[in-house]
Design a protein around this motif. Structure first.
Motif, PDB file in Angstrom:
ATOM      1  N   LYS A   1       2.427  -2.009  -9.632  1.00 39.99           N
ATOM      2  CA  LYS A   1       1.561  -0.876  -9.290  1.00 39.99           C
ATOM      3  C   LYS A   1       0.126  -1.333  -9.056  1.00 39.99           C
ATOM      4  O   LYS A   1      -0.532  -0.898  -8.116  1.00 39.99           O
ATOM      5  N   LEU A   2      -0.354  -2.228  -9.928  1.00 42.92           N
ATOM      6  CA  LEU A   2      -1.713  -2.745  -9.760  1.00 42.92           C
ATOM      7  C   LEU A   2      -1.824  -3.535  -8.460  1.00 42.92           C
ATOM      8  O   LEU A   2      -2.810  -3.397  -7.735  1.00 42.92           O
ATOM      9  N   ALA A   3      -0.820  -4.337  -8.159  1.00 44.76           N
ATOM     10  CA  ALA A   3      -0.858  -5.151  -6.941  1.00 44.76           C
ATOM     11  C   ALA A   3      -0.945  -4.275  -5.700  1.00 44.76           C
ATOM     12  O   ALA A   3      -1.706  -4.578  -4.771  1.00 44.76           O
ATOM     13  N   LYS A   4      -0.187  -3.180  -5.675  1.00 42.06           N
ATOM     14  CA  LYS A   4      -0.217  -2.293  -4.509  1.00 42.06           C
ATOM     15  C   LYS A   4      -1.603  -1.693  -4.308  1.00 42.06           C
ATOM     16  O   LYS A   4      -2.116  -1.654  -3.181  1.00 42.06           O
ATOM     17  N   VAL A   5      -2.217  -1.244  -5.378  1.00 41.23           N
ATOM     18  CA  VAL A   5      -3.543  -0.640  -5.243  1.00 41.23           C
ATOM     19  C   VAL A   5      -4.582  -1.709  -4.909  1.00 41.23           C
ATOM     20  O   VAL A   5      -5.477  -1.481  -4.104  1.00 41.23           O
ATOM     21  N   ILE A   6      -4.450  -2.885  -5.509  1.00 37.39           N
ATOM     22  CA  ILE A   6      -5.398  -3.957  -5.221  1.00 37.39           C
ATOM     23  C   ILE A   6      -5.299  -4.391  -3.760  1.00 37.39           C
ATOM     24  O   ILE A   6      -6.318  -4.643  -3.111  1.00 37.39           O
ATOM     25  N   VAL A   7      -4.094  -4.454  -3.217  1.00 35.47           N
ATOM     26  CA  VAL A   7      -3.934  -4.781  -1.799  1.00 35.47           C
ATOM     27  C   VAL A   7      -4.631  -3.724  -0.948  1.00 35.47           C
ATOM     28  O   VAL A   7      -5.310  -4.048   0.038  1.00 35.47           O
TER      29      VAL A   7
ATOM     30  N   PHE B   1      -9.282 -11.722  14.903  1.00 37.38           N
ATOM     31  CA  PHE B   1      -9.352 -10.355  14.386  1.00 37.38           C
ATOM     32  C   PHE B   1      -8.006  -9.644  14.545  1.00 37.38           C
ATOM     33  O   PHE B   1      -7.494  -9.030  13.608  1.00 37.38           O
ATOM     34  N   SER B   2      -7.423  -9.752  15.723  1.00 39.14           N
ATOM     35  CA  SER B   2      -6.124  -9.095  15.940  1.00 39.14           C
ATOM     36  C   SER B   2      -5.045  -9.737  15.063  1.00 39.14           C
ATOM     37  O   SER B   2      -4.158  -9.051  14.563  1.00 39.14           O
ATOM     38  N   GLY B   3      -5.122 -11.040  14.855  1.00 39.64           N
ATOM     39  CA  GLY B   3      -4.176 -11.718  13.964  1.00 39.64           C
ATOM     40  C   GLY B   3      -4.304 -11.248  12.529  1.00 39.64           C
ATOM     41  O   GLY B   3      -3.299 -11.075  11.826  1.00 39.64           O
ATOM     42  N   SER B   4      -5.530 -11.017  12.091  1.00 33.75           N
ATOM     43  CA  SER B   4      -5.731 -10.539  10.718  1.00 33.75           C
ATOM     44  C   SER B   4      -5.214  -9.109  10.558  1.00 33.75           C
ATOM     45  O   SER B   4      -4.632  -8.769   9.524  1.00 33.75           O
ATOM     46  N   ILE B   5      -5.381  -8.288  11.573  1.00 35.09           N
ATOM     47  CA  ILE B   5      -4.833  -6.930  11.512  1.00 35.09           C
ATOM     48  C   ILE B   5      -3.308  -6.982  11.481  1.00 35.09           C
ATOM     49  O   ILE B   5      -2.662  -6.244  10.734  1.00 35.09           O
ATOM     50  N   PHE B   6      -2.726  -7.878  12.270  1.00 35.99           N
ATOM     51  CA  PHE B   6      -1.277  -8.049  12.261  1.00 35.99           C
ATOM     52  C   PHE B   6      -0.794  -8.500  10.878  1.00 35.99           C
ATOM     53  O   PHE B   6       0.201  -7.983  10.353  1.00 35.99           O
TER      54      PHE B   6
ATOM     55  N   LEU C   1       1.475  -4.701   4.469  1.00 38.63           N
ATOM     56  CA  LEU C   1       1.763  -3.307   4.121  1.00 38.63           C
ATOM     57  C   LEU C   1       3.236  -2.983   4.328  1.00 38.63           C
ATOM     58  O   LEU C   1       3.848  -2.293   3.510  1.00 38.63           O
ATOM     59  N   TYR C   2       3.806  -3.487   5.396  1.00 42.99           N
ATOM     60  CA  TYR C   2       5.221  -3.243   5.673  1.00 42.99           C
ATOM     61  C   TYR C   2       6.093  -3.805   4.554  1.00 42.99           C
ATOM     62  O   TYR C   2       6.953  -3.118   4.010  1.00 42.99           O
ATOM     63  N   PHE C   3       5.862  -5.059   4.198  1.00 46.86           N
ATOM     64  CA  PHE C   3       6.687  -5.680   3.166  1.00 46.86           C
ATOM     65  C   PHE C   3       6.412  -5.094   1.785  1.00 46.86           C
ATOM     66  O   PHE C   3       7.305  -5.016   0.956  1.00 46.86           O
ATOM     67  N   MET C   4       5.177  -4.693   1.549  1.00 47.86           N
ATOM     68  CA  MET C   4       4.856  -4.058   0.272  1.00 47.86           C
ATOM     69  C   MET C   4       5.602  -2.729   0.153  1.00 47.86           C
ATOM     70  O   MET C   4       6.160  -2.410  -0.892  1.00 47.86           O
TER      71      MET C   4
END
Length: 173
Positions: free
Chosen positions: A120-126, A151-156, A162-165
């Motif tokens: 739970k902490l990891a999700k909020v920290i991310v 920049f686009s790579g970092s957004i990806f 987020l997807y894997f989380m």
């Protein structure tokens, strides 16, 4: 010998109450962060009202406004981290929170294991890190195609995280 063992085990078991210090100060820290973030939002609202009443439009007003709002969201998320941490420590080391169980309140603050608390902490920290990233990006100047590619790579990469989380979690919290 059994008496000494019982006394020692009693003392050892009761040292868990030192966790209350972390619980209390986590709650104080969370409350302080909520107050600071709310104060920032209030200041932002006053600034917006002043700008629209005076019909002035300061340079970079929208960028600064969005940056300040993202900063407040960041503080709110950090406050949530403090609350989850405090509640989790209390439930793991001291006792279940009876009032929460009776009220049928949200299950987000229920913690049953150290791994669950860490998840739970990891999700909020991310989420805090993602919000901080976007706050910094607002004030970044890109001077070339390579920087835009980074920049686009970092957004990806953030999108993948987020997807894997989300995919790794068994419940929607």
């Amino acid at each position: 010998m059994k008496l000494i063992e019982n006394i020692f085990e009693s003392i050892l078991w009761n040292t868990r109450f030192f966790v209350l210090l972390a619980v209390i100060f986590s709650m104080i820290g969370g409350i302080a962060l909520f107050i600071v973030a709310s104060s920032d939002i209030f200041d932002i609202a006053k600034l917006v009202i002043d700008v629209y009443i005076s019909h002035a439009h300061p340079e970079n007003f929208h960028e600064n406004l969005v940056g300040n709002l993202i900063g407040a969201i960041d503080l709110y998320l950090m406050a949530i981290v403090m609350f989850i941490f405090g509640f989790g420590l209390y439930e793991l080391f001291i006792s279940k929170i009876d009032i929460a169980e009776k009220s049928g309140a949200s299950k987000i603050l229920e913690i049953h294991s150290l791994d669950e608390l860490k998840d739970k902490l990891a999700k909020v920290i991310v989420m805090v890190l993602i919000v901080s990233f976007f706050k910094r990006v607002l004030h970044t100047d890109f001077n070339g195609a390579l920087e835009m590619l980074y920049f686009s790579g970092s957004i990806f990469a953030l999108s993948l995280a987020l997807y894997f989380m989300h995919k790794g979690g068994s419940s929607h919290e």
